[in-house]
Design a protein around this motif. Structure first.
Motif, mmCIF file in Angstrom:
data_model
loop_
_atom_site.group_PDB
_atom_site.id
_atom_site.type_symbol
_atom_site.label_atom_id
_atom_site.label_comp_id
_atom_site.label_asym_id
_atom_site.label_seq_id
_atom_site.Cartn_x
_atom_site.Cartn_y
_atom_site.Cartn_z
ATOM 1 N N ASP A 33 0.799 -1.221 0.000
ATOM 2 C CA ASP A 33 0.000 0.000 0.000
ATOM 3 C C ASP A 33 0.834 1.275 0.000
ATOM 4 N N VAL A 34 2.145 1.148 -0.071
ATOM 5 C CA VAL A 34 3.003 2.333 -0.010
ATOM 6 C C VAL A 34 3.512 2.676 -1.409
ATOM 7 N N GLN A 35 3.411 3.957 -1.742
ATOM 8 C CA GLN A 35 3.925 4.460 -3.013
ATOM 9 C C GLN A 35 4.993 5.512 -2.748
ATOM 10 N N VAL A 36 6.016 5.516 -3.584
ATOM 11 C CA VAL A 36 7.062 6.530 -3.539
ATOM 12 C C VAL A 36 7.138 7.138 -4.935
ATOM 13 N N SER A 37 6.873 8.435 -5.032
ATOM 14 C CA SER A 37 6.921 9.136 -6.308
ATOM 15 C C SER A 37 8.131 10.049 -6.349
ATOM 16 N N VAL A 38 8.837 10.016 -7.457
ATOM 17 C CA VAL A 38 9.993 10.881 -7.679
ATOM 18 C C VAL A 38 9.621 11.781 -8.843
ATOM 19 N N HIS A 39 9.551 13.096 -8.586
ATOM 20 C CA HIS A 39 9.087 14.025 -9.620
ATOM 21 C C HIS A 39 9.674 15.411 -9.393
ATOM 22 N N PRO A 40 9.691 16.236 -10.448
ATOM 23 C CA PRO A 40 10.178 17.604 -10.265
ATOM 24 C C PRO A 40 9.306 18.335 -9.244
#
Length: 116
Positions: A36-43
């Motif tokens: 259930d865990v999300q990690v987003s890498v974004h500007p």
């Protein structure tokens, strides 16, 4: 972690969501997930769309939380450039694998005590 490195055990790149506009961003934002865990890498918001070296953001979200407080739920880290943000994301994922808690994993990375 660079594009050529795999995420830690138990993590995988999330499938593209056709409703997410970032999928066409030339800076290549990416989202990883484990349960259930999300990690987003974004500007980070406000950056020049053509500049890959600008400030990036790493957001961690636990989607299992029901009825989350609208002021909580996303914990963020920032880095200068995409490669540095990917490295922070990898540190977070490794810390989460040990701690099983988003806030504790973020704290460990912020303190710099979780690089492997």
């Amino acid at each position: 972690m660079s594009d050529s490195e795999s995420p830690p055990t138990g993590w995988s790149e999330a499938d593209d969501d056709p409703h997410v506009g970032d999928k066409y961003d030339p800076r290549r934002p990416v989202t990883y997930e484990s349960g259930d865990v999300q990690v987003s890498v974004h500007p980070a918001p406000g950056n020049d769309p053509e500049d890959d070296s600008a400030r990036w953001q790493v957001d961690a979200t636990d989607r299992s939380v029901t009825d989350p407080d609208p002021n909580e739920g996303i914990d963020s880290l920032t880095a200068e450039g995409r490669e540095a943000a990917l490295s922070l994301a990898r540190e977070f994922m490794a810390a989460y694998n040990r701690e099983k808690d988003v806030e504790e994993a973020i704290r460990r990375v912020e303190e710099g005590g979780d690089a492997e």
